[in-house]
Design a protein around this motif. Structure first.
Motif, mmCIF file in Angstrom:
data_model
loop_
_atom_site.group_PDB
_atom_site.id
_atom_site.type_symbol
_atom_site.label_atom_id
_atom_site.label_comp_id
_atom_site.label_asym_id
_atom_site.label_seq_id
_atom_site.Cartn_x
_atom_site.Cartn_y
_atom_site.Cartn_z
ATOM 1 N N GLU A 17 49.839 -69.977 71.298
ATOM 2 C CA GLU A 17 48.553 -69.414 70.617
ATOM 3 C C GLU A 17 47.907 -70.405 69.620
ATOM 4 O OE1 GLU A 17 49.940 -65.702 68.795
ATOM 5 O OE2 GLU A 17 50.884 -64.921 70.324
ATOM 6 N N HIS A 18 46.537 -70.073 69.604
ATOM 7 C CA HIS A 18 45.537 -70.815 68.980
ATOM 8 C C HIS A 18 46.256 -70.927 67.254
ATOM 9 C CE1 HIS A 18 42.119 -73.054 67.236
ATOM 10 N NE2 HIS A 18 42.099 -72.123 66.542
ATOM 11 N N PHE A 19 46.292 -72.228 66.826
ATOM 12 C CA PHE A 19 46.630 -72.240 65.493
ATOM 13 C C PHE A 19 45.284 -72.478 64.566
ATOM 14 C CE2 PHE A 19 50.741 -73.312 66.737
ATOM 15 C CZ PHE A 19 51.586 -73.370 65.543
ATOM 16 N N ARG A 20 45.264 -71.557 63.873
ATOM 17 C CA ARG A 20 44.105 -71.511 62.783
ATOM 18 C C ARG A 20 44.596 -72.775 61.614
ATOM 19 N NH1 ARG A 20 44.479 -65.888 60.820
ATOM 20 N NH2 ARG A 20 46.754 -66.911 60.700
ATOM 21 N N SER A 21 43.510 -72.961 60.621
ATOM 22 C CA SER A 21 43.598 -73.726 59.624
ATOM 23 C C SER A 21 44.867 -73.406 58.789
ATOM 24 C CB SER A 21 42.403 -74.079 58.952
ATOM 25 O OG SER A 21 41.332 -74.977 59.849
ATOM 26 N N ALA A 22 44.796 -72.310 58.584
ATOM 27 C CA ALA A 22 46.032 -71.727 57.717
ATOM 28 C C ALA A 22 47.299 -71.827 58.097
ATOM 29 C CB ALA A 22 45.746 -70.180 57.284
ATOM 30 N N ASP A 23 47.423 -71.583 59.615
ATOM 31 C CA ASP A 23 48.779 -71.927 60.332
ATOM 32 C C ASP A 23 49.184 -73.255 60.060
ATOM 33 O OD1 ASP A 23 48.596 -68.885 61.350
ATOM 34 O OD2 ASP A 23 47.180 -69.677 63.011
ATOM 35 N N CYS A 46 46.346 -82.829 65.697
ATOM 36 C CA CYS A 46 45.921 -81.587 66.167
ATOM 37 C C CYS A 46 44.544 -81.736 66.810
ATOM 38 C CB CYS A 46 46.088 -80.330 65.453
ATOM 39 S SG CYS A 46 45.708 -78.765 65.963
ATOM 40 N N GLU A 48 42.347 -79.047 69.457
ATOM 41 C CA GLU A 48 42.407 -77.783 70.019
ATOM 42 C C GLU A 48 43.764 -77.185 70.104
ATOM 43 O OE1 GLU A 48 40.384 -78.817 74.002
ATOM 44 O OE2 GLU A 48 38.512 -79.229 72.827
ATOM 45 N N ASP A 49 44.510 -77.105 71.093
ATOM 46 C CA ASP A 49 45.717 -76.415 71.075
ATOM 47 C C ASP A 49 46.621 -77.542 71.438
ATOM 48 O OD1 ASP A 49 44.906 -74.259 69.866
ATOM 49 O OD2 ASP A 49 44.362 -73.339 71.772
ATOM 50 N N ARG A 100 42.994 -84.192 62.644
ATOM 51 C CA ARG A 100 42.341 -83.908 63.680
ATOM 52 C C ARG A 100 41.735 -85.258 64.275
ATOM 53 N NH1 ARG A 100 38.424 -79.741 61.886
ATOM 54 N NH2 ARG A 100 38.012 -81.579 60.386
#
Length: 150
Positions: A17-23, A46, A48-49, A100
């Motif tokens: 699943e997509h990782f957000r910045s907080a994740d 990182c 994209e995914d 990134r």
């Protein structure tokens, strides 16, 4: 007296699943704490995914950590690109550096572009591809230079 050998393990994986910045921040905080306890250093990119990670440290500890990482259900397609013994660390100052591709310095754009391409391609036979060795060498050397100049 010679320096003890460390294992430098490099792998790619794809998030389920997509990782957000907080994740990512939560993941990094946990990784940094655990890596400090184990004497492991490294770097995570990182895009994209996709994740590109370098782990360095005592052989048994890196292998055990990578075993746990490879079983983590948050990602799949875990592909080892390199597993080499080394006498010194490239990322010795970081329990887990993070970037990134677009965050990395412009002087190393070629290595970063190759890394982005590799992560996007998700080459199933990456370990056999000569480009991987060239990419890893370029990427790791860019950080050796950054460490010296920074």
């Amino acid at each position: 007296m010679s320096k003890p050998e460390i294992l430098r393990l490099v792998y790619l994986s794809t998030a389920i699943e997509h990782f957000r910045s907080a994740d990512i921040e939560v993941l990094l905080a946990k990784a940094r704490k655990k890596n400090l306890e184990l004497g492991i250093t490294g770097f995570l990119v990182c895009h994209e995914d996709s994740f590109f990670q370098v782990l360095e440290g005592p052989i048994g500890d890196v292998e055990a950590l990578f075993g746990a990482i490879s079983r983590d259900p948050r990602h799949c397609a875990v592909t080892v690109l390199s597993r080499l013994l080394a006498s010194e660390r490239v990322f010795g100052q970081w329990t887990m550096g993070y970037a990134r591709p677009e965050d990395l310095i412009e002087d190393h754009a070629g290595a970063v572009d190759d890394l982005r391409e590799l992560m996007a391609d998700r080459m199933p036979d990456a370990i056999e591809d000569r480009r991987v060795g060239v990419l890893l060498t370029s990427f790791l050397n860019s950080f050796r230079e950054l460490r010296i100049s920074g």
